[in-house]
Enzyme design. Structure first.
Site, mmCIF file in Angstrom:
data_model
loop_
_atom_site.group_PDB
_atom_site.id
_atom_site.type_symbol
_atom_site.label_atom_id
_atom_site.label_comp_id
_atom_site.label_asym_id
_atom_site.label_seq_id
_atom_site.Cartn_x
_atom_site.Cartn_y
_atom_site.Cartn_z
ATOM 1 N N TYR A 15 0.827 -1.221 0.000
ATOM 2 C CA TYR A 15 0.000 0.000 0.000
ATOM 3 C C TYR A 15 0.854 1.261 0.000
ATOM 4 C CZ TYR A 15 -3.744 -3.245 0.672
ATOM 5 O OH TYR A 15 -4.620 -4.282 0.466
ATOM 6 N N GLY A 16 1.806 1.331 0.948
ATOM 7 C CA GLY A 16 2.630 2.535 1.037
ATOM 8 C C GLY A 16 3.437 2.768 -0.223
ATOM 9 N N ASN A 114 -4.556 -10.575 1.378
ATOM 10 C CA ASN A 114 -5.403 -10.222 2.522
ATOM 11 C C ASN A 114 -6.884 -10.432 2.236
ATOM 12 O OD1 ASN A 114 -6.393 -7.817 1.316
ATOM 13 N ND2 ASN A 114 -4.690 -6.623 2.122
ATOM 14 N N MET A 117 -10.722 -6.485 3.633
ATOM 15 C CA MET A 117 -11.583 -5.653 4.494
ATOM 16 C C MET A 117 -11.037 -4.226 4.552
ATOM 17 S SD MET A 117 -12.425 -8.240 7.618
ATOM 18 C CE MET A 117 -13.610 -7.187 8.417
ATOM 19 N N GLU A 356 -13.631 -9.339 13.663
ATOM 20 C CA GLU A 356 -14.082 -9.663 12.317
ATOM 21 C C GLU A 356 -14.664 -11.073 12.314
ATOM 22 O OE1 GLU A 356 -10.572 -9.503 9.883
ATOM 23 O OE2 GLU A 356 -11.094 -11.347 8.858
ATOM 24 N N HIS A 442 -1.461 -8.167 11.136
ATOM 25 C CA HIS A 442 -1.427 -6.702 11.131
ATOM 26 C C HIS A 442 -0.182 -6.140 11.816
ATOM 27 C CE1 HIS A 442 -6.163 -6.797 11.074
ATOM 28 N NE2 HIS A 442 -5.642 -7.223 9.937
ATOM 29 N N ASN A 480 -8.878 -3.261 10.807
ATOM 30 C CA ASN A 480 -7.944 -3.751 9.791
ATOM 31 C C ASN A 480 -7.252 -2.540 9.165
ATOM 32 O OD1 ASN A 480 -10.595 -5.105 10.069
ATOM 33 N ND2 ASN A 480 -9.467 -6.795 9.164
HETATM 34 P P1 FDA Z 1 3.004 -4.530 2.568
HETATM 35 O O1 FDA Z 1 3.436 -5.650 3.432
HETATM 36 O O2 FDA Z 1 1.670 -4.580 1.950
HETATM 37 O O3 FDA Z 1 4.051 -4.355 1.367
HETATM 38 C C1 FDA Z 1 5.438 -4.415 1.550
HETATM 39 C C2 FDA Z 1 6.068 -4.921 0.262
HETATM 40 O O4 FDA Z 1 7.451 -4.632 0.293
HETATM 41 C C3 FDA Z 1 5.921 -6.411 0.070
HETATM 42 O O5 FDA Z 1 5.482 -6.679 -1.247
HETATM 43 C C4 FDA Z 1 7.339 -6.950 0.323
HETATM 44 O O6 FDA Z 1 7.630 -8.108 -0.444
HETATM 45 C C5 FDA Z 1 8.188 -5.781 -0.116
HETATM 46 N N1 FDA Z 1 9.485 -5.682 0.563
HETATM 47 C C6 FDA Z 1 9.729 -5.737 1.893
HETATM 48 N N2 FDA Z 1 11.027 -5.572 2.138
HETATM 49 C C7 FDA Z 1 11.644 -5.397 0.944
HETATM 50 C C8 FDA Z 1 13.007 -5.194 0.559
HETATM 51 N N3 FDA Z 1 13.995 -5.128 1.457
HETATM 52 N N4 FDA Z 1 13.279 -5.067 -0.771
HETATM 53 C C9 FDA Z 1 12.278 -5.144 -1.697
HETATM 54 N N5 FDA Z 1 10.975 -5.348 -1.367
HETATM 55 C C10 FDA Z 1 10.665 -5.465 -0.065
HETATM 56 N N6 FDA Z 1 -5.605 -5.530 6.277
HETATM 57 C C11 FDA Z 1 -6.809 -4.962 6.089
HETATM 58 O O7 FDA Z 1 -6.934 -3.741 6.176
HETATM 59 N N7 FDA Z 1 -7.894 -5.749 5.783
HETATM 60 C C12 FDA Z 1 -7.813 -7.106 5.691
HETATM 61 O O8 FDA Z 1 -8.808 -7.786 5.414
HETATM 62 C C13 FDA Z 1 -6.546 -7.715 5.926
HETATM 63 N N8 FDA Z 1 -6.393 -9.074 5.899
HETATM 64 C C14 FDA Z 1 -5.137 -9.636 5.938
HETATM 65 C C15 FDA Z 1 -4.967 -11.002 5.731
HETATM 66 C C16 FDA Z 1 -3.677 -11.546 5.659
HETATM 67 C C17 FDA Z 1 -3.497 -13.020 5.429
HETATM 68 C C18 FDA Z 1 -2.540 -10.697 5.812
HETATM 69 C C19 FDA Z 1 -1.143 -11.237 5.728
HETATM 70 C C20 FDA Z 1 -2.709 -9.344 6.033
HETATM 71 C C21 FDA Z 1 -3.997 -8.800 6.102
HETATM 72 N N9 FDA Z 1 -4.184 -7.437 6.287
HETATM 73 C C22 FDA Z 1 -5.441 -6.880 6.165
HETATM 74 C C23 FDA Z 1 -3.043 -6.539 6.558
HETATM 75 C C24 FDA Z 1 -2.613 -5.722 5.338
HETATM 76 O O9 FDA Z 1 -2.445 -6.550 4.214
HETATM 77 C C25 FDA Z 1 -1.303 -4.992 5.688
HETATM 78 O O10 FDA Z 1 -1.567 -4.137 6.789
HETATM 79 C C26 FDA Z 1 -0.765 -4.176 4.532
HETATM 80 O O11 FDA Z 1 -0.493 -4.979 3.417
HETATM 81 C C27 FDA Z 1 0.492 -3.422 4.935
HETATM 82 O O12 FDA Z 1 0.817 -2.526 3.900
HETATM 83 P P2 FDA Z 1 2.276 -1.952 3.768
HETATM 84 O O13 FDA Z 1 2.294 -0.981 2.644
HETATM 85 O O14 FDA Z 1 2.728 -1.480 5.093
HETATM 86 O O15 FDA Z 1 3.218 -3.202 3.431
#
Ligand code: FDA
Length: 503
Positions: A15-16, A114, A117, A356, A442, A480
């Protein structure tokens, strides 16, 4: 080695990272995104891009020989997990001493795996967590902007009431109501029009075919379909996949230098690359970004990073649990994988919980009501850098998790009492484990807004370097988190493009 340079580099495509890439590109700034996972756009031998939770294969998990699903057992039997080949699969479970963290790997990060939600936090709690952020601006501009760009929609209430696919949710709602608790519909990024067509048999099934944590082949508006598609559409964005950034330093002219390992599908490093940029955006997620900055501070490549880097981490109070229903209270063999409702007891000051109502789509009637409870756990932990492994350790302990369990138990003891039901003891491996308190979906914090960064995500001590992901959120947001992460990233990008990138 030739250094590949771009005006802006974004690390990670969750997302970020996706918000940063789109807004930079729209401002005409050439941007390179480095993502350690693969691009999920090529069907495998079965014609599908992703595998389902019922028949996981090498595509399911990040370099594992066996899957590690959140529900390890059923009737205490090891029937859930499967042996798989090692491959850059889409879901990772990162293990620390007393907590493991699920994260998505690939172009789209967590959006690929994910539950979709898309929840906006209660304003009062947002303000408490982010006292320095203008809530009017967030709720008036950035939350709506994020929801629109993410493609957030809601289930049609009439369809919800009538479809077999949400019977499990209606049963849990009834039990909550009998307890005197409030339930609320929760928006999602899954296309509910597509889901209704799945149910009608006129569209290929995805949410109605058990697909979720190992990816959805249809219906899900993951970031590769929304922000990242738009970013690529500008012509100003390039994404390099299977490249993991390992080190960040600063050149004498103030530009940033990155070292990245390119891996092949066996995980072998096939090339080590150097990149240079003027503007650096960290979107590696709570784990990825925090590890990079902590390593940079502790190994001295960015020695002036704030002592706050690595601190303020939490699980968003996550606890998973199942209840056993009476035989006449069937939850249905057919369950959509996309949750659409929560039990909202967050306003209960004595025990704030938002739970949830989660699916357990086994294809058989199992009488289980499953929940992912988000509790208001105030415990926080820090990461420390480990020289020997060049990795990080996480100080979160079982005692920290016990706080979440106590809160979830208080709520669900009430629900069980009101409905004369009991917990399920067979879902989480060991013989009597009711509350899954050893993993989180999370992960939040590590580079908290206003501490490791300024109030807009600018990394303290290092101009033109920004954090845009979940590491900014101080360990808890009560719902979430991805809508909050996206909206905060929108806010950062608006400010940075207005103030920092002007020629
Ligand atoms: P995010 O983790 O999405 O992205 C980081 C990316 O950077 C990844 O693709 C990773 O591979 C990459 N990366 C990391 N380090 C790196 C490096 N050194 N070099 C290159 N690439 C690198 N939330 C919600 O709001 N509703 C929901 O229903 C759910 N359900 C859910 C289910 C499951 C199974 C999970 C695992 C998570 C959820 N979440 C959720 C949480 C939600 O998905 C999570 O909060 C966000 O993806 C976080 O977004 P970010 O941008 O912080 O990082």
């Amino acid at each position: 080695n030739a250094v590949d340079t771009a005006p802006a580099i974004v690390i990670g495509s969750g997302y970020g990272g996706a918000v940063a890439a789109l807004r930079l590109a729209q401002a005409g700034i050439r941007t390179l995104v480095l993502e350690m996972g693969r691009l999920w756009n090529t069907p495998g031998a079965d014609g599908k891009i992703f595998c389902s939770t019922r028949t996981p294969d090498q595509r399911s998990m990040w370099f594992r020989t066996r899957t590690e699903a959140p529900l390890g057992t059923f009737l205490w039997l090891d029937v859930v997990n499967r042996d798989i080949g090692r491959y850059p699969g889409v879901l990772d479970r990162v293990h620390f001493a007393e907590m493991s963290v699920y994260v998505g790997r690939g172009v789209g990060g967590g959006s690929l795996v994910n539950g979709g939600m898309a929840v906006t936090p209660p304003r009062a709690y947002f303000t408490e967590q982010f006292p320095t952020v203008d809530a009017d601006e967030m709720y008036g501009t950035y939350f709506p902007r994020a929801r629109a760009a993410l493609g957030v929609n809601t289930v049609d209430p009439a369809w919800f009431e009538s479809t077999e696919w949400y019977r499990f949710t209606r049963v849990s709602r009834q039990h909550a109501e009998k307890t005197g608790l409030r339930t609320t519909f929760v928006p999602n990024v899954y296309d509910f029009g597509h889901m209704a067509r799945e149910a009608a048999g006129t569209a290929p099934k995805s949410a109605l075919a058990g697909e979720v944590i190992y990816g959805n082949n249809h219906g899900k508006r993951s970031l590769d379909k929304t922000y990242l598609a738009a970013a690529l559409g500008t012509g100003h964005v390039t994404i390099h996949t299977l490249e993991k950034v390992r080190a960040i330093s600063r050149a004498p002219d103030g530009t940033y230098v990155l070292t990245a390992d390119r891996i092949d599908s066996t995980g072998r490093v096939v090339e080590t690359k150097e990149y240079g940029c003027t503007y650096l955006f960290l979107g590696g997620g709570s784990l990825g970004t925090t590890e990079l900055l902590l390593r940079a501070r502790e190994t001295g490549t960015l020695p002036d990073l704030d002592p706050g880097v690595g601190a303020g981490w939490g699980t968003n109070g996550n606890v998973m649990l199942g209840r056993a229903n009476h035989l006449w209270d069937t939850v249905g063999a057919n369950q959509s994988t996309m949750p659409v409702m929560g039990i909202d007891d967050w306003a209960n000051a004595a025990n704030p919980v938002f739970a949830e109502i989660a699916p357990l789509p086994t294809g058989l009637e199992h009488w289980v009501s499953l929940y992912l409870a988000i509790t208001r756990n105030r415990e926080r932990a820090s990461f420390t850098y480990d020289t020997g492994s060049d990795g990080v350790r996480l100080g979160w302990t079982a005692a920290h998790s016990a706080v979440s369990v106590a809160m979830a138990k208080k709520l669900f003891d009430r629900i069980n009492a009101a409905n004369s039901t009991i917990y399920r003891y067979d879902l989480f491996g060991s013989s009597s484990k009711v509350f899954a308190d050893d993993f989180t979906y999370h992960p939040l914090g590590g580079c908290v807004l206003g501490r490791a960064t300024d109030d807009y995500g600018r990394v303290k001590g290092y101009p033109r370097m920004y954090v845009t992901d979940g590491s900014l959120v101080p360990g808890s947001i009560g719902v979430n988190p991805f809508v909050t992460i996206t909206a905060l990233a929108e806010r950062t990008m608006a400010r940075v493009l207005a103030e920092d990138t002007a020629p």
